[in-house]
Design an enzyme around this catalytic site. Structure first.
Site, PDB file in Angstrom:
ATOM      1  N   CYS A  34       0.841  -1.205   0.000  1.00 23.25           N
ATOM      2  CA  CYS A  34       0.000   0.000   0.000  1.00 23.25           C
ATOM      3  C   CYS A  34       0.874   1.251   0.000  1.00 23.25           C
ATOM      4  O   CYS A  34       0.629   2.204  -0.748  1.00 23.25           O
ATOM      5  CB  CYS A  34      -0.956  -0.009   1.183  1.00 23.25           C
ATOM      6  SG  CYS A  34      -0.175  -0.058   2.819  1.00 23.25           S
ATOM      7  N   SER A  41      -7.104  -0.325  10.342  1.00 17.64           N
ATOM      8  CA  SER A  41      -7.099  -0.809   8.956  1.00 17.64           C
ATOM      9  C   SER A  41      -6.043  -1.881   8.731  1.00 17.64           C
ATOM     10  O   SER A  41      -5.959  -2.446   7.643  1.00 17.64           O
ATOM     11  CB  SER A  41      -6.857   0.353   7.987  1.00 17.64           C
ATOM     12  OG  SER A  41      -5.514   0.790   8.062  1.00 17.64           O
ATOM     13  N   ASN A  70       3.085  -9.137   7.927  1.00 20.05           N
ATOM     14  CA  ASN A  70       3.990  -8.859   6.809  1.00 20.05           C
ATOM     15  C   ASN A  70       4.754  -7.544   6.948  1.00 20.05           C
ATOM     16  O   ASN A  70       5.221  -6.991   5.959  1.00 20.05           O
ATOM     17  CB  ASN A  70       3.190  -8.821   5.491  1.00 20.05           C
ATOM     18  CG  ASN A  70       2.747 -10.200   5.040  1.00 20.05           C
ATOM     19  OD1 ASN A  70       3.432 -11.188   5.281  1.00 20.05           O
ATOM     20  ND2 ASN A  70       1.606 -10.274   4.394  1.00 20.05           N
TER      21      ASN A  70
END
Length: 314
Positions: A134, A165, A173
């Site tokens: 992201c 979120s 990760n």
């Protein structure tokens, strides 16, 4: 939400968590050339599988083996993997054996890193493409925007996302996130060296995704760099409408008499560029503050659409 008419390319989504479910809804609402063929999970009680079933999407809770065993598997042209870096290698092996194109939303980095506005067209023939992270999807376009004007010696990004979120996959990760993003700042963004930092912000109410991008480049024209950054932001808005610059691009000239010490490069002078971003999610399935997840699913959908229109239709 009815399924798309025949003639669309069928896709499977592996991973019925937040990212997979949001991606499913995007495909069903906005897919121009795509149609949901399967939603794959490992938890029969997951909200994602239940929602998919309610929407008429074929489902399995038996993972990749369940997908391969589904009656419609032969029609699947593209598979999105929204599970984890560790699981992806096995999923990819199985899917490649069946000639399915893979779009990897984990930090596994098996295929080339792809950021749609920067380098998608270079990798349309790759059997597996990786969506970086992201933070990478948000910040690499900005590094590339500077890089196309002035050579970037060093890029450092800080991605701040709401703790709410960050699901179990994101948290598991974190190390892969920093490594993958750092590498892609160089290989895709064009920086000689890159560093990525992620911050999970526990604030309530949750804050939107915010990203800070610092680059140190050779001396360049500030107006030209600012224009390049603004044009790139508009390009990203083509598939992530909530992506925006929070303020004007800031510049600082670093003199040779007072250089910055860059790890791996040593003392460096040049032009420091600071870019401040905010990413608001489209709130298809996830809340608007989860722009970090929305930018991943939006970028993956943009890649799949381009693949379908330019390669699968041929």
């Amino acid at each position: 939400m009815d399924m798309k008419a025949s003639g669309h390319h069928k896709v499977a989504i592996i991973g019925s968590g937040n990212i997979g479910t949001d991606l499913m809804i995007k495909v069903m609402r906005h897919g121009r050339s795509l149609e949901m063929g399967a939603m794959v999970g490992i938890d029969a009680a997951s909200d994602g599988l239940a929602r998919a079933a309610r929407l008429g999407v074929p489902t399995t809770a038996e993972g990749i083996d369940g997908l391969v065993g589904m009656p419609g598997f032969g029609d699947i042209r593209i598979a999105f993997d929204a599970t984890s870096a560790g699981a992806h290698a096995h999923h990819n092996r199985v899917l490649q054996q069946h000639g399915v194109r893979v779009i990897d939303l984990t930090p596994a980095s098996i295929g080339p890193y792809v950021v749609p506005v920067v380098n998608l067209d270079q990798h349309l023939d790759a059997p597996n493409i990786n969506m970086v992270t992201c933070g990478g999807q948000a910040t690499i376009p900005m590094v590339a925007a500077v890089s196309r004007v002035a050579r970037v010696h060093y890029a450092e990004i800080v991605a701040s996302i709401s703790s709410r979120s960050a699901g179990p996959g994101t948290r598991a990760n974190i190390d892969e996130f920093t490594e993958t993003t750092s590498q892609a700042l160089c290989s895709v963004g064009g920086a000689a060296r890159g560093k990525a930092i992620i911050v999970l912000n526990p604030a309530e109410p949750p804050l939107m995704m915010r990203d800070t991008v610092f680059t140190l480049s050779e001396d360049g024209d500030e107006a030209e760099i600012a224009a390049s950054v603004e044009a790139m932001a508009q390009a990203v808005q083509g598939y992530v409408p909530g992506y925006r610059l929070k303020q004007r691009v800031q510049f600082e000239r670093i003199a040779a008499s007072a250089p910055l010490n860059i790890p791996g490069l040593g003392p460096m002078s040049g032009l420091k560029t600071s870019i401040f971003l905010e990413v608001e999610g489209a709130a298809h399935y996830l809340p608007a503050y989860a722009g970090n997840l929305d930018i991943m699913t939006s970028a993956a959908l943009a890649c799949a659409e381009r693949l379908a229109e330019t390669r699968l239709s041929a």
